[in-house]
Design a protein around this motif. Sequence first.
Motif, PDB file in Angstrom:
ATOM      1  N   GLN A 305      -9.371 -23.877 -54.402  1.00  0.00           N
ATOM      2  CA  GLN A 305      -9.581 -22.438 -54.605  1.00  0.00           C
ATOM      3  C   GLN A 305     -10.819 -22.030 -53.816  1.00  0.00           C
ATOM      4  O   GLN A 305     -11.881 -22.640 -53.953  1.00  0.00           O
ATOM      5  CB  GLN A 305      -9.742 -22.101 -56.089  1.00  0.00           C
ATOM      6  N   ILE A 306     -10.675 -20.990 -52.982  1.00  0.00           N
ATOM      7  CA  ILE A 306     -11.745 -20.586 -52.067  1.00  0.00           C
ATOM      8  C   ILE A 306     -11.959 -19.089 -52.193  1.00  0.00           C
ATOM      9  O   ILE A 306     -11.002 -18.311 -52.145  1.00  0.00           O
ATOM     10  CB  ILE A 306     -11.370 -20.927 -50.605  1.00  0.00           C
ATOM     11  N   LYS A 307     -13.199 -18.681 -52.348  1.00  0.00           N
ATOM     12  CA  LYS A 307     -13.542 -17.254 -52.379  1.00  0.00           C
ATOM     13  C   LYS A 307     -13.962 -16.832 -50.984  1.00  0.00           C
ATOM     14  O   LYS A 307     -14.866 -17.410 -50.385  1.00  0.00           O
ATOM     15  CB  LYS A 307     -14.674 -17.002 -53.375  1.00  0.00           C
ATOM     16  N   LYS A 312     -11.080  -7.576 -49.184  1.00  0.00           N
ATOM     17  CA  LYS A 312      -9.678  -7.807 -49.489  1.00  0.00           C
ATOM     18  C   LYS A 312      -9.108  -8.804 -48.491  1.00  0.00           C
ATOM     19  O   LYS A 312      -9.511  -8.835 -47.334  1.00  0.00           O
ATOM     20  CB  LYS A 312      -8.860  -6.512 -49.407  1.00  0.00           C
ATOM     21  N   LEU A 313      -8.164  -9.642 -48.967  1.00  0.00           N
ATOM     22  CA  LEU A 313      -7.453 -10.573 -48.092  1.00  0.00           C
ATOM     23  C   LEU A 313      -5.978 -10.206 -48.083  1.00  0.00           C
ATOM     24  O   LEU A 313      -5.420  -9.836 -49.122  1.00  0.00           O
ATOM     25  CB  LEU A 313      -7.596 -12.017 -48.580  1.00  0.00           C
ATOM     26  N   SER A 534      -3.000 -13.457 -59.177  1.00  0.00           N
ATOM     27  CA  SER A 534      -3.066 -11.999 -59.290  1.00  0.00           C
ATOM     28  C   SER A 534      -2.884 -11.372 -57.917  1.00  0.00           C
ATOM     29  O   SER A 534      -3.586 -11.712 -56.970  1.00  0.00           O
ATOM     30  CB  SER A 534      -4.415 -11.587 -59.889  1.00  0.00           C
ATOM     31  N   ARG A 535      -1.910 -10.479 -57.796  1.00  0.00           N
ATOM     32  CA  ARG A 535      -1.639  -9.741 -56.563  1.00  0.00           C
ATOM     33  C   ARG A 535      -1.492 -10.678 -55.356  1.00  0.00           C
ATOM     34  O   ARG A 535      -2.206 -10.562 -54.350  1.00  0.00           O
ATOM     35  CB  ARG A 535      -2.724  -8.705 -56.287  1.00  0.00           C
ATOM     36  N   GLN A 552      -4.835 -10.649 -52.894  1.00  0.00           N
ATOM     37  CA  GLN A 552      -5.332  -9.505 -52.139  1.00  0.00           C
ATOM     38  C   GLN A 552      -6.603  -8.909 -52.742  1.00  0.00           C
ATOM     39  O   GLN A 552      -7.620  -8.758 -52.061  1.00  0.00           O
ATOM     40  CB  GLN A 552      -4.234  -8.438 -52.059  1.00  0.00           C
ATOM     41  N   GLU A 553      -6.549  -8.549 -54.018  1.00  0.00           N
ATOM     42  CA  GLU A 553      -7.668  -7.831 -54.634  1.00  0.00           C
ATOM     43  C   GLU A 553      -8.883  -8.732 -54.840  1.00  0.00           C
ATOM     44  O   GLU A 553     -10.031  -8.304 -54.690  1.00  0.00           O
ATOM     45  CB  GLU A 553      -7.228  -7.209 -55.957  1.00  0.00           C
ATOM     46  N   LYS A 554      -8.638  -9.993 -55.212  1.00  0.00           N
ATOM     47  CA  LYS A 554      -9.744 -10.914 -55.486  1.00  0.00           C
ATOM     48  C   LYS A 554     -10.301 -11.564 -54.225  1.00  0.00           C
ATOM     49  O   LYS A 554     -11.314 -12.268 -54.293  1.00  0.00           O
ATOM     50  CB  LYS A 554      -9.288 -12.007 -56.456  1.00  0.00           C
TER      51      LYS A 554
END
Length: 563
Positions: A305-307, A312-313, A534-535, A552-554
């Motif tokens: 998991q990568i932030k 937005k992505l 999510s999304r 997308q949102e995160k």
Amino acid sequence: MARSQIQDVIRCQYCENEPAVFHCVPCGDELCPRCKVFHLKSKVPSGHNIVRLSERLHPANQIKMCEVHSSKAYEICCKVCQVPVCIMCIQEVHSEHAIGKIQDLYEKLKAETIEELTTIKTQLKSEISQRIKDYIMGEKGIKTSHEDIREKMKKQAQIFINDISAILAEALQESEKDERKYIVEIARHTAEAENFEQTLDQMIEKWETLTDSTHPVELILYRKQNPDIFKLLKLPNKLSIVMPSFSVGQINKSQNKHQFGKLITSKVNLIKSPVESSKHIQPTMSAKGNKSKKRVLERSVKTSQIKAEKRKLCYMACRDDRSAYISGDGPGIQLIDRSGTELDNISTDGEPIGLAVMLDRSLIYSEYDNKVIYKVALNKQKTEIISTEHNPGGLCCTKSGDILVCMGYRGTARVVRYNSTGRKIQEIQTDQNGERHFSDPFFICENVNKDICVSEWNFLKSKLVVLNKSGNLHFTYDGHVIASILKDRFQPSGVATDSLGHILIADRANNAVHLISQDGDFLSYILTENDGISRPYGISVDRHDNLWLVEQEKACVKVYRYL
């Protein structure tokens, strides 16, 4: 003979007097023992590999040129990738990998190969020979059994034929009897009618004479003597003839098959070989053999998991199983690995919409507003390879190296195929009846069977459109609804395929990833809101069938193992 031998002696290329005893592999020079010493002291980047002249033709002493850089020779190997490399390969791809001698890798692989070869010769060869004999005996047995069965069938059929012949003879006799009976009766009525006709002819002749050529008294006297002769005339009975017919009977095939006899078909039962018998050759199994062992997990496993730094992505394309390109809100493309480390950052004029990796590992991306598709090579050189008439969206690279691009909207919506140099070779817009395939195609990928999978956004009804390579419709998929999982209208975004031909679809509205077969059958939800996604927007599957997904949102990248 002696003169010929003297002429065939190979001389040293340096002193030209002494016979050559040695050969330098990289330089190609023939050397005498004394000149060999001086030759070894010369400075060259690749060094010298000197062997005896008699060994110069051995395969191990031949120079093998690099398949990627044809002007460079294979000189060393990459320990990480287990492949021979040249100097250019190290600079471009393997600069951070451990490097070793080709001979060391060769000796290791040679030992493994000899072990596997021994197993093949002593075990597998004997086993397969016996199986072939068993197959041949089975084939002969089936042929002999079917020959006997066919003879029995013919005899049984002859019995049926004899019965049918008897039934036919009886039916023919009945027909002839009916014919004779009614022919006689009709002949009798015909004779009566002919006699009546003769009487009428006589009356006509008599009355015509009385009315035309005789004295009037004769007509008066004839009518006086025969006052009711006309009233007494009575036609014979009229016949209503009903023609004979034959009502064709029907054979009940299902019942008569059992009356005739029932064939018990041959069976060939597959007895799977135990895993242990082939463990020595598993490393050299075909890719297809390995793929067939994969199964969908009951629950997908998150491995990374990568932030991301962007707000937005949206878009993603795996470069390999360790890294992927991502883009989103605004210009720029990042190359990140599984730990989140940024490996590269590519500047763009506009916001990239579609991302894809070519067969040579170069990146291609589309800029929707600028109607341009760019290519970024491994050396970071960026070139414009396609200028489009309509706004380009999602794109992908096919197994053959072609580029598929979604472009246009509503009346101009289409999928266009280009070759690797950017020349248009196919345009898909309507089916054979002129009906439009798309109204807003956005994400696209190619399946292992060369089907083209396109996620279609539509205000009324979104769907996945799957076409064959020729552009004809294979099927459409509009979402498999389970009320407890999907709570909103199906809204496909990213689409990807894996090595088994599965199609994966990110459902942005329902926080789910659908898994369907290459023929459109729903298989499962491999990820749902209960798995914490999510999304989901862009998705990509790497060469080891790991699913990379962007939220997308995160602005988050997650990697899952689902097979």
